[in-house]
Each structure stands twice: as C-alpha cells, then as structure tokens.
Design a protein around this motif. Structure first.
Motif, PDB file in Angstrom:
ATOM      1  N   MET A  61      22.579  36.719   4.310  1.00  0.00           N
ATOM      2  CA  MET A  61      21.479  37.603   3.909  1.00  0.00           C
ATOM      3  C   MET A  61      20.435  36.793   3.134  1.00  0.00           C
ATOM      4  SD  MET A  61      21.688  41.002   1.478  1.00  0.00           S
ATOM      5  CE  MET A  61      20.204  41.833   0.964  1.00  0.00           C
ATOM      6  N   SER A  62      19.179  36.866   3.559  1.00  0.00           N
ATOM      7  CA  SER A  62      18.116  36.124   2.884  1.00  0.00           C
ATOM      8  C   SER A  62      17.820  36.756   1.523  1.00  0.00           C
ATOM      9  CB  SER A  62      16.858  36.116   3.736  1.00  0.00           C
ATOM     10  OG  SER A  62      16.397  37.426   3.945  1.00  0.00           O
ATOM     11  N   VAL A  63      17.427  35.906   0.566  1.00  0.00           N
ATOM     12  CA  VAL A  63      17.112  36.364  -0.786  1.00  0.00           C
ATOM     13  C   VAL A  63      15.647  36.774  -0.850  1.00  0.00           C
ATOM     14  CG1 VAL A  63      17.004  35.704  -3.208  1.00  0.00           C
ATOM     15  CG2 VAL A  63      18.877  34.874  -1.772  1.00  0.00           C
ATOM     16  N   ARG A  81      11.971  37.378  -2.258  1.00  0.00           N
ATOM     17  CA  ARG A  81      11.095  36.681  -3.180  1.00  0.00           C
ATOM     18  C   ARG A  81      10.459  37.703  -4.121  1.00  0.00           C
ATOM     19  NH1 ARG A  81       8.278  32.000   0.561  1.00  0.00           N
ATOM     20  NH2 ARG A  81      10.018  31.728   1.997  1.00  0.00           N
ATOM     21  N   SER A 103       9.468  39.631   1.732  1.00  0.00           N
ATOM     22  CA  SER A 103      10.032  39.239   3.023  1.00  0.00           C
ATOM     23  C   SER A 103       9.658  37.821   3.434  1.00  0.00           C
ATOM     24  CB  SER A 103       9.553  40.208   4.107  1.00  0.00           C
ATOM     25  OG  SER A 103       8.161  40.068   4.336  1.00  0.00           O
ATOM     26  N   GLY A 104       8.687  37.217   2.741  1.00  0.00           N
ATOM     27  CA  GLY A 104       8.232  35.878   3.091  1.00  0.00           C
ATOM     28  C   GLY A 104       7.067  35.853   4.048  1.00  0.00           C
ATOM     29  N   ARG A 133      13.934  37.577  16.623  1.00  0.00           N
ATOM     30  CA  ARG A 133      14.469  38.570  15.682  1.00  0.00           C
ATOM     31  C   ARG A 133      15.470  39.507  16.357  1.00  0.00           C
ATOM     32  NH1 ARG A 133       9.785  41.656  12.627  1.00  0.00           N
ATOM     33  NH2 ARG A 133       8.806  41.745  14.687  1.00  0.00           N
TER      34      ARG A 133
END
Length: 635
Positions: free
Chosen positions: A1-3, A5, A298-299, A629
């Motif tokens: 899971m991405s962290v 920002r 989300s970046g 995706r």
C-alpha cells in the motif's frame, strides 16, 4: 500500500475587509485589541498605506506633508480612521448609493384620448417604427412623431435599498491599481492580487519551485460562485442591449467563473499543469481544497494553488439575495433591536439574535506542497490539510434550507482527525471555524450539529469562532477566510470572539460549545481546526487543518531528525525571504505578479517521444511512462 503524501500549507495570501491576508495581517486586524503593541501598530501601519492615508518614502512612513511618522504616530493620528475604514461597514458610494440606488420606473405617456406628439432626431427612431406612429420630417435631422396609442417609457429613478452594509476592502484601497488591470472585472483583479500575495508569501521564487518538479505536477484549483457580474463581466454583457450599448469582446470570457483559476495559470504562474474550477455555492473553497489535497496525497500533483475570488457587492446581486430574505436589512435589525438607529458594523451576528447574513468581497489563496517537496526546498510550514469531506443533503423541500449532509461531513472530519492525531487532540486541543452565516436558521441547525458531534466524541467546552462577524460572507471565498484565520490562531493563540453579539441566542445549542463574545487566549497550543461550510443546494463541506507543530512532529517520524535538521537550515533562508516580502508589502510595494504576453511557449520547440514531452523553458520533461492501473483486469 502506497503512503499518502501530506498536503502542507507553505504560503497564503489574499485581501478582504480586514486587509492583506499574508503575514497574518488580516487575522491581526480581527483581534487587534488583543495584540501586543508592536504587531498591533505594524498592522495599523500596513493598513494606513493600503488605504492611502500615508506613504513609505526614503526609509520612513510619511504623511501628506512629507513629515516622517513612527508607528506610535500612525496609531495616534490614524488609528480610529483605519479601524472605521475596515471590516463590515456601510456600503461605500464607490459601489452605489444605498440611499439612492439607480432604478428604472415604467410608465405610459399619452394614454388618454389625445395622441402623444413629440420630436426626436431621425437617427434615434426605433427599428422598425411602430405601426401606430405617424412620422413627419421637420428638417433633414429631426422628425415629429404622433403616437396614437401612447408611449411606453422607463424613467431614471432612485430608491432606498433595505441592505446598507457589506464587508468591503479597506476604504481607499484600489485592487486594480496594483497591476495593469484595464477592463478586468473586480473579482479578477482580486484573484490576481490575492494569488500573487500568496505566491510571494512562500519565500521561494516560483522558478525554483518549478525547477524541482515536472511541469504537469503543478495544479491550480480556484473559482467563484457569482461569476463576474460587474460592468466589465457578465453584468455589462447582460445589460448592454437594454442600455442601448454594445457588448465588448472581453465581457463574455472574463465573466466565466473559471477565471480565478485561468488568470492564475495564464498570467501569474505560466502553468501547464492540472487545473480545476469547482463550485459548491458557499463551500466552493473547500471543494477546491479537497481536489488539491487529494491530488497531492495521491502523488498526481506536488504543488497546488487553491483559492476563490468573489466581488458580489453589485446592486443586482444584493437585490437578489435580499429578495430571498437572506440578507440583514436595516428594518429587520431595527425591529430586532427595538431601536431607530442600527450600527452598520454589527449587521453580521453569528449565533446571536440575528436577521440574515452580510455580503462581502474577498480573495483568498493558499499554496500547498507535498511533504517531501516542502522538506527538500525548506518551505515554511503554516499548517496541513488533514481531510476534506463533502456530502449533499438528499431530497430537499427548499434548495436554500439546511439538511443532513453537514452531520456527515462534520462527523467524518472529527473521526478522521481522531484517527490521525488521537483522541486528546480532538477533545482538548481543537477549534471549530463555524460557517456562522448569521441567519436565525443557521444558528440553530449548525450549533445542533456541533453539539451532537461533541457529545459523541466526548468534547466539552468546544471553542467556536465565526469570522463572518468581522468580514461578512464572501460566498465562494468564505472558507478560505476561515482557513487563513485558523493559521493566525495557530501562530498567536488568540481565538477571535463573536464580538458583534451581546450574548449567544437562547435557541443555540451551546451547552458543549464555547462561543465567546470577546477574544479568547487559548490555554494551550491547538492541534487542529475544523472548517465548516454550508451552501445553498445542499453543498456541505468540513475540513480538518493541522497546526504547524503537529505537522513538524509528523514529518520528523517520516524524515527523521537528520532530515528535519537539514530542512530547518534551509528554512531560515526561506523565512528571511518571506519576511522581506512582508516588509515590502507593508510599505505598499506589493510587486504584484502579472505576466501579460510574456514567456509564451514556442510550440515549434516542443519535443515529443513515447517516453516524455519536453517543453521549452521547463527544467524537467513530462513523463509518458504509465503503469497499467487495471492490470488485474487485463490479459
């Protein structure tokens, strides 16, 4: 899971009835009687320059006779005039005369037994000539008309209007004078100077920021609700034929409610990145803030400029809201107070005995960066966006009535902040910036929501502030004013009281709330502010804004003490640059950013391949390499 920002507030600016937002000056005007001497006098001096009462020349403040003034002189000589010319007050005649507002009265001439006979120039005859007119030449230029059926005419007329107060920019301050604003509607003038103020408050040159990111990693999210309805926008467009004039080439495009974003892209930043102009009635600023914060988390975006600019002190707009019964009229207030005289500065009375809201003009912009970029560049931390929640009301009987959506947004915001910061932050160190529109219905329904949420989360004596008491209701920009006031509370620890009321109304649910009628010095550092906004149509939004000390604690966990030490070293230079801008702006040198026809991209120099797009003038290419995706759905 991405962290995710963290969207950090690294700059803020704008202009409203309290003055300039950057450097916390507008906030300081709201709590000026609670400030120590030096910041009080500095804020008064800055306002005096804005209002044209004094100037700054050759290293000193000077009056019209070129006598040098120190801060104490300015306060003693101009203090009362400055205070009187800011915040909510009687509508200045530069907008229109509230005692003799222009009207047109319809009448029929010559409707009796005898026909109406009159003369006019031949070129002024209507096209086509009415069939019941007999036209005879008098000479080569004039004709005599006999109208057997009479003539419908409209006479210029002037009437008193019931609404006489508004939140206006400081008296004497002309936003269009800060740059080449020819033919720009007032709301766009506010957008330009407000966004410029926010950008320069960062203390980092925009070129340095752009050198650190890809061109498409910048976003601008801004709008307004009422579009541009003055003579240079939609107002002039719609009135031109009725007034016998001609539409200009600028009125239609400049009237669009996307322009507070488009002008920032085209004339301030030169951005080719993400753009959006989201409207949600009076919650519009929070709608734009949510989009920006989500894109940063989300970046998708690394830098975001978020704002709204509204200039609704237009006779037709005030007439519209007054006809709805939404605005505080003099007659309502006289009846409410049992008096023949009312104080125009006390028309907005959140949570007190009130009679409607007070219209206002304002421009409020903030600049967000993701946490890694803020650390890399040494950007100052004024706060961070925790979450923004938006929910509608479901089926409605009245489009303007409140509904259940605000229960959802408020409960979600508190629950989300509790999950991130912990229970004690919510129960002991949080603040509400209420929508506080100053209507009888709002004071009951909004306070009931706060009361129920407080009960569920075990909150007692919850501080509630309502900045509309000072600056009025600027529609789309209102939540921006709440946000920037919260940043001031985080820095100074003074919660603005609702000073336009004598006491909280009896029907307000105030058992668990602290709604003070004077400024309150917080007993401890506040960790989070909840911004609550309610708009016509069921547009509800609530945001959580984290205090700088909380954000730094969070960043220390992510980047470590060594990373934070390097960051603090860089931050010193950034703070010095931001302070230099603040000092210059105090002296009247706003150096408004406005690039018209400059830095145009030569499209013949664009380089494109399967991996990237390289634009001339930008340090980094735009990446075209995408992961799938939907890999789990594809062969």
């Amino acid at each position: 899971m991405s962290v995710a920002r963290l969207p950090i507030v690294v700059g803020f600016g704008g202009f409203n009835a309290a003055g300039r937002a950057s450097g916390h000056h507008a906030y300081r005007r709201m709590v000026i009687e609670s400030l120590p001497e030096l910041p009080r006098q500095e804020t008064l001096a800055g306002l005096a320059v804005m209002m044209g009462l004094i100037s700054y020349v050759e290293g000193a403040y000077r009056d019209s006779a070129d006598q040098a003034l120190d801060l104490a002189d300015i306060e003693a000589r101009y203090g009362e005039q400055i205070l009187d010319g800011t915040l909510i007050r009687r509508i200045d005649k530069s907008f229109f005369d509230v005692d003799a507002a222009h009207w047109q009265k319809s009448a029929t001439l010559g409707a009796g037994d005898s026909p109406l006979v009159f003369e006019l120039r031949k070129r002024d005859l209507p096209e086509p000539v009415p069939t019941d007119w007999l036209v005879n030449d008098i000479d080569g230029d004039r004709v005599r008309v006999t109208a057997s059926g009479g003539l419908e005419v409209k006479f210029d007329s002037y009437r008193d209007i019931p609404v006489k107060s508004a939140g206006q920019l400081p008296r004497g301050f002309n936003p269009g004078s800060l740059y080449n604003s020819h033919y720009h509607p007032r709301a766009l003038q506010l957008a330009v100077i407000g966004a410029s103020d926010a950008i320069q408050s960062i203390g980092i040159k925009w070129s340095a920021i752009m050198a650190a990111v890809q061109p498409d990693q910048v976003g601008v999210y801004a709008s307004n609700v009422m579009s541009q309805m003055d003579e240079n926008g939609f107002g002039g467009l719609l009135q031109s034929r009725l007034k016998g004039g001609r539409v200009s080439a600028k009125q239609c495009p400049l009237g669009l409610n996307t322009m507070p974003a488009d002008f920032v892209n085209a004339y301030i930043l030169g951005s080719v990145g993400q753009t959006g102009a989201i409207t949600g009635a009076c919650a519009s600023f929070l709608y734009n803030l949510q989009a920006a914060a989500e894109d940063i988390a989300s970046g998708k975006c690394r830098v975001a400029v978020v704002g709204c600019a509204e200039a609704p002190i237009v006779l037709e707009i005030i007439d519209g809201y007054a006809t709805m019964g939404a605005l505080a009229s003099e007659e309502k207030l006289k009846k409410l107070d049992g008096t023949d005289e009312i104080d125009p500065r006390r028309t907005s009375r959140p949570f007190g005995e009130n009679a409607g809201f007070t219209m206002a003009e304002a421009s409020q912009y903030v600049v967000l960066m993701d946490d890694a970029l803020a650390i890399e560049l040494g950007a100052d931390i004024h706060g961070a966006v925790g979450d923004v929640f938006i929910n509608a009301d479901g089926f409605k009987k009245s489009i303007s009535a409140p509904g259940p959506g605000n229960y959802i947004t408020m409960a979600k915001a508190v629950a989300s902040a509790k999950a991130i910061l912990g229970e004690e932050s919510i129960k002991q160190r949080s603040l509400i910036q209420a929508h506080g529109s100053s209507t009888p219905q709002n004071r009951v329904t909004e306070s009931q929501i706060f009361d129920q949420v407080a009960q569920v989360f075990g909150i007692e004596n919850w501080p509630v502030s309502a900045v509309k008491a000072y600056v009025g209701h600027s529609l789309s920009a209102a939540s921006g004013e709440q946000l920037i006031a919260s940043l001031g509370v985080f820095k100074y620890g003074i919660i603005p009281g609702v000073k336009t009321i004598d006491k909280v109304a009896d029907d307000v649910f105030a058992d668990r709330l602290q709604i003070a009628t004077k400024d309150v010095v917080a007993s401890q550092q506040l960790d989070v502010a909840f911004l609550n906004s309610k708009g016509f149509g069921g547009n509800n939004a609530t945001a959580s804004i984290f205090a700088p000390h909380v954000v730094e604690r969070m960043l220390a966990r992510r980047f470590g003490e060594k990373g934070m030490a390097r960051y603090r070293d860089k931050r010193e230079q950034v703070r010095a640059a931001a302070e230099a801008y603040d000092v210059a702006a105090q002296q009247g040198n706003f150096a408004t950013i406005y690039h018209f026809g400059e830095g145009l991209i030569d499209e013949s120099q664009i380089r494109l391949d399967q991996d990237s797009v390289q634009l001339p003038g930008f340090a980094h290419p735009i990446d075209l390499i995408f992961a799938n995706r939907y890999a789990d759905m594809c062969e």
